[in-house]
Design a protein around this motif. Structure first.
Motif, PDB file in Angstrom:
ATOM      1  N   LEU A  60       0.951  -1.359  -0.052  1.00 42.06           N
ATOM      2  CA  LEU A  60       0.052  -0.010  -0.023  1.00 42.06           C
ATOM      3  C   LEU A  60       0.751   1.169   0.220  1.00 42.06           C
ATOM      4  CD1 LEU A  60      -3.072  -0.808   2.398  1.00 42.06           C
ATOM      5  CD2 LEU A  60      -2.988  -0.418  -0.049  1.00 42.06           C
ATOM      6  N   GLY A  61       2.041   1.093   0.198  1.00 39.44           N
ATOM      7  CA  GLY A  61       3.010   2.283  -0.026  1.00 39.44           C
ATOM      8  C   GLY A  61       2.978   2.938  -1.255  1.00 39.44           C
ATOM      9  N   ASN A  62       2.409   2.103  -2.323  1.00 39.00           N
ATOM     10  CA  ASN A  62       2.407   2.405  -3.592  1.00 39.00           C
ATOM     11  C   ASN A  62       1.085   3.219  -4.098  1.00 39.00           C
ATOM     12  OD1 ASN A  62       4.908   1.479  -4.678  1.00 39.00           O
ATOM     13  ND2 ASN A  62       4.124  -0.634  -4.698  1.00 39.00           N
ATOM     14  N   PHE A  63       0.301   3.538  -2.937  1.00 36.57           N
ATOM     15  CA  PHE A  63      -0.896   3.950  -3.246  1.00 36.57           C
ATOM     16  C   PHE A  63      -0.897   5.599  -3.804  1.00 36.57           C
ATOM     17  CE2 PHE A  63      -4.914   6.130  -1.616  1.00 36.57           C
ATOM     18  CZ  PHE A  63      -5.985   4.828  -2.089  1.00 36.57           C
ATOM     19  N   ALA A  64       0.184   6.406  -3.504  1.00 36.20           N
ATOM     20  CA  ALA A  64       0.118   7.816  -4.003  1.00 36.20           C
ATOM     21  C   ALA A  64       0.569   7.576  -5.531  1.00 36.20           C
ATOM     22  CB  ALA A  64       1.306   8.625  -3.398  1.00 36.20           C
ATOM     23  N   SER A  65       1.386   6.818  -5.952  1.00 42.56           N
ATOM     24  CA  SER A  65       1.567   6.613  -7.306  1.00 42.56           C
ATOM     25  C   SER A  65       0.552   6.117  -8.047  1.00 42.56           C
ATOM     26  CB  SER A  65       2.749   5.549  -7.359  1.00 42.56           C
ATOM     27  OG  SER A  65       4.101   6.279  -6.895  1.00 42.56           O
ATOM     28  N   LEU A  66      -0.211   5.036  -7.564  1.00 47.76           N
ATOM     29  CA  LEU A  66      -1.201   4.463  -8.176  1.00 47.76           C
ATOM     30  C   LEU A  66      -2.257   5.577  -8.642  1.00 47.76           C
ATOM     31  CD1 LEU A  66      -3.431   2.288  -8.786  1.00 47.76           C
ATOM     32  CD2 LEU A  66      -4.147   2.413  -6.428  1.00 47.76           C
ATOM     33  N   ASN A  67      -2.455   6.454  -7.336  1.00 42.97           N
ATOM     34  CA  ASN A  67      -3.485   7.646  -7.922  1.00 42.97           C
ATOM     35  C   ASN A  67      -3.265   8.456  -9.100  1.00 42.97           C
ATOM     36  OD1 ASN A  67      -5.467   6.848  -6.086  1.00 42.97           O
ATOM     37  ND2 ASN A  67      -4.411   8.395  -4.360  1.00 42.97           N
ATOM     38  N   GLU A  68      -1.670   8.948  -9.122  1.00 41.17           N
ATOM     39  CA  GLU A  68      -1.079   9.488 -10.101  1.00 41.17           C
ATOM     40  C   GLU A  68      -1.312   8.859 -11.687  1.00 41.17           C
ATOM     41  OE1 GLU A  68       2.729  10.805  -9.377  1.00 41.17           O
ATOM     42  OE2 GLU A  68       2.445  11.461  -7.530  1.00 41.17           O
ATOM     43  N   ILE A  69      -1.110   7.556 -11.465  1.00 40.36           N
ATOM     44  CA  ILE A  69      -1.132   6.632 -12.833  1.00 40.36           C
ATOM     45  C   ILE A  69      -2.516   6.687 -13.133  1.00 40.36           C
ATOM     46  CG2 ILE A  69      -0.752   4.356 -13.915  1.00 40.36           C
ATOM     47  CD1 ILE A  69       1.710   4.589 -11.845  1.00 40.36           C
ATOM     48  N   MET A  70      -3.546   6.296 -12.356  1.00 44.47           N
ATOM     49  CA  MET A  70      -4.852   6.089 -12.614  1.00 44.47           C
ATOM     50  C   MET A  70      -5.459   7.307 -13.218  1.00 44.47           C
ATOM     51  SD  MET A  70      -8.001   4.932  -9.951  1.00 44.47           S
ATOM     52  CE  MET A  70      -9.575   5.249 -10.464  1.00 44.47           C
ATOM     53  N   ALA A  71      -4.952   8.444 -12.511  1.00 44.53           N
ATOM     54  CA  ALA A  71      -5.530   9.882 -13.125  1.00 44.53           C
ATOM     55  C   ALA A  71      -5.195  10.134 -14.640  1.00 44.53           C
ATOM     56  CB  ALA A  71      -5.119  11.011 -12.528  1.00 44.53           C
ATOM     57  N   ARG A  72      -4.021   9.408 -15.044  1.00 47.77           N
ATOM     58  CA  ARG A  72      -3.874   9.477 -16.460  1.00 47.77           C
ATOM     59  C   ARG A  72      -4.638   8.789 -17.395  1.00 47.77           C
ATOM     60  NH1 ARG A  72       1.998   7.370 -15.829  1.00 47.77           N
ATOM     61  NH2 ARG A  72       2.824   8.743 -13.864  1.00 47.77           N
ATOM     62  N   PHE A  73      -5.249   7.685 -16.998  1.00 44.10           N
ATOM     63  CA  PHE A  73      -6.442   6.942 -17.651  1.00 44.10           C
ATOM     64  C   PHE A  73      -7.707   7.170 -17.198  1.00 44.10           C
ATOM     65  CE2 PHE A  73      -2.194   4.528 -17.820  1.00 44.10           C
ATOM     66  CZ  PHE A  73      -2.320   3.938 -19.080  1.00 44.10           C
ATOM     67  N   CYS A  74      -8.075   7.587 -16.321  1.00 46.35           N
ATOM     68  CA  CYS A  74      -9.357   7.962 -15.867  1.00 46.35           C
ATOM     69  C   CYS A  74      -9.797   9.150 -15.760  1.00 46.35           C
ATOM     70  CB  CYS A  74      -9.785   7.226 -14.691  1.00 46.35           C
ATOM     71  SG  CYS A  74      -9.635   5.196 -14.760  1.00 46.35           S
ATOM     72  N   ASP A  75     -10.560   9.704 -16.411  1.00 45.20           N
ATOM     73  CA  ASP A  75     -11.040  11.293 -15.859  1.00 45.20           C
ATOM     74  C   ASP A  75     -12.390  11.243 -14.961  1.00 45.20           C
ATOM     75  OD1 ASP A  75      -9.341  12.145 -17.901  1.00 45.20           O
ATOM     76  OD2 ASP A  75     -10.995  11.890 -19.586  1.00 45.20           O
TER      77      ASP A  75
END
Length: 130
Positions: free
Chosen positions: A86-101
């Motif tokens: 779960l330490g990758n949560f912030a990175s996940l949010n950044e990457i998800m925002a590139r694919f989902c509006d």
């Protein structure tokens, strides 16, 4: 349930199923996308060990299956995200925002002890087509 109109979705632009499952199943206007891990659909090998690279490949695979079903990730209404850290949560949010509006789909993100092929991330999705 015997009358259920079920369509199997399959595309060469996402990794082939590596078990007894389909890439996605469409029932009516709802598409249930199987969990995607960071496999390159051409080589069927894992992408590198970098989390951002793995997460990007997972979203790329999800997008390919969504497109094969007649939609995009804008049709996603629910994502379930499995992380080994779960330490990758912030990175996940950044990457998800590139694919989902916005408006973003509903989602759950949980930490698990292990994923297939030692992936760091797996995501499944439910889409609702227009």
């Amino acid at each position: 349930m015997g009358d259920m109109n079920k369509t199997i979705i399959s595309t060469a632009h996402a990794p082939a199923a590596i078990g007894a499952y389909s890439q996605a199943v469409k029932v009516g206007q709802t598409v249930y996308v199987s969990g995607q891990i960071p496999l390159d659909p051409v080589t069927m090998e894992m992408v590198g060990p970098d989390f951002d690279e793995q997460a990007t490949q997972v979203f790329t695979n999800l997008l390919a299956v969504a497109q094969a079903s007649g939609g995009t990730l804008a049709n996603a209404v629910k994502l379930t995200i499995y992380l080994t850290d779960l330490g990758n949560f912030a990175s996940l949010n950044e990457i998800m925002a590139r694919f989902c509006d916005e408006p973003f789909p509903a989602r759950a993100a949980v930490q698990v002890s292990a994923l297939p092929k030692n992936a760091q991330i797996e995501i499944d999705a439910v889409l609702c087509l227009d």
